[in-house]
Write an enzyme that holds these catalytic residues in place. Sequence first.
Site, PDB file in Angstrom:
ATOM      1  N   LYS A 112       0.834  -1.212   0.000  1.00  0.00           N
ATOM      2  CA  LYS A 112       0.000   0.000   0.000  1.00  0.00           C
ATOM      3  C   LYS A 112       0.865   1.257   0.000  1.00  0.00           C
ATOM      4  CE  LYS A 112      -4.044  -0.011   2.364  1.00  0.00           C
ATOM      5  NZ  LYS A 112      -4.894  -0.201   3.586  1.00  0.00           N
TER       6      LYS A 112
HETATM    7  O1  G3P Z   1      -9.584   0.379   4.501  1.00  0.00           O
HETATM    8  C1  G3P Z   1      -9.232   1.630   4.982  1.00  0.00           C
HETATM    9  C2  G3P Z   1      -9.779   1.793   6.346  1.00  0.00           C
HETATM   10  O2  G3P Z   1      -9.039   1.066   7.285  1.00  0.00           O
HETATM   11  C3  G3P Z   1      -9.989   3.181   6.772  1.00  0.00           C
HETATM   12  O3  G3P Z   1     -11.159   3.124   7.475  1.00  0.00           O
HETATM   13  O4  G3P Z   1     -12.863   3.818   9.048  1.00  0.00           O
HETATM   14  O5  G3P Z   1     -10.490   4.654   9.291  1.00  0.00           O
HETATM   15  O6  G3P Z   1     -11.935   5.485   7.453  1.00  0.00           O
HETATM   16  P1  G3P Z   1     -11.643   4.341   8.365  1.00  0.00           P
END
Ligand code: G3P
Length: 297
Positions: A112
Site C-alpha cells: 500500500k
Molecule cells: O480500509 C481503509 C480503512 O481502514 C480506513 O477506514 O474507518 O479509518 O476510514 P476508516
Amino acid sequence: MDKRPTTKLFLDSGNPTDTQKAIDLLGYLDGQTTNPSLVAQNPEINMKLTNGTRLSENELLEEYRKIIQDIKKIIPEGSISIEVYADLETKSEQMIKQALEFNEWIENAHIKLPTNKEGLIAARELSISGVNLNMTLCFSQQQAAAVYSATKVASSSSVYVSPFIGRLDDIGLQGVDLIANIKQMYENSDHHVELLAASVRNIKQFLYCLYLQVDIITAPLKVYEEWAKLNKTLPGIDLDPAQFMDMGEYLDTKHLQQMQYEEVDLNKSPELYEISHELTTKGIVKFAQDWNALLGK
Ligand code: G3P
C-alpha cells in the site's frame, strides 16, 4: 443457487484473530488489508505498550511482519495488503525501499502506497518491477485516473485502488458515489486496476458496493457480523435491484451531498491529473501519527 457474490471480500484489520472470525462467519475470505492505524489497534502490540514496553523501529517492523505472516497462515491463497510508512516528507525512493523489503515478507502481498505525488512515482517504478500494489487514501476520480495512468506499464503486477467511502461521508459527501463513478470511469479501460471499496463502516455502504459489483470490498469484522445476521443478503438475488435502489434507507441521501460523475481521460501522463486532496493529506498525517505513537514519538 450459489450465494457467493462476484465481488471479492477482504477483511480490514490488523488482527489475525479477526481473520479466523471472518472465515467462520463467511465460510471463506479472499484477502486482508492492514494499515498503520489498524496495526496500532492490534491487541498484542497494545498489551506490550500498556506493560510499559517501548518498541524500537526494528522491533515494530518485526511485530508487523509477524502479524502479516500469521494472517498468511490463515489465508495462504489470499492477498494481504501491507502499508509503507509515509509522512508528508516521505520521498518515492523511501517508499520503494520499504515496498521491496515488505514484499519479501510473504508471497502474494499487495504493497500500500498513498495516492499522492511521491506515492504515484513509487507506484510507477514498483509496477515495472512486478510488485503488486494497493493505492490507498483515494478520494477522487482524478486520483484513480492517475493510478491507472502511472501503473499502465504493469505487465505482471496486480494493482488495486482504494477509495475511502466513510471518510467522504464524514465531510458530508456521499462516499459510495465515488465508487460508482470510478467504476464507470474504468468501464472502457484495460482493467489492469481493480476497484477496492475501502473505509466501509456500515452494512448500507457494504450492500451498495455489492450492488455495484465492485471488484473487491474490504470491511471490518463488525460489518461481516451484521451481514451474517442478514443471512448474507445479496442485492440482485435476495433484493431486487430496483427495490434496493428504492430503499432510501440504504443510503443517507438526505444528509449527504451527491458526488457528480466527471469525464476524465485515462490516457494522460500521471502528473497531469489534479491529485491533491485534503483528505489524502489528513489521512497520511493520521497514519504517520498512529505509527509514531507506537514508537513513543
Ligand atoms: O480500509 C481503509 C480503512 O481502514 C480506513 O477506514 O474507518 O479509518 O476510514 P476508516
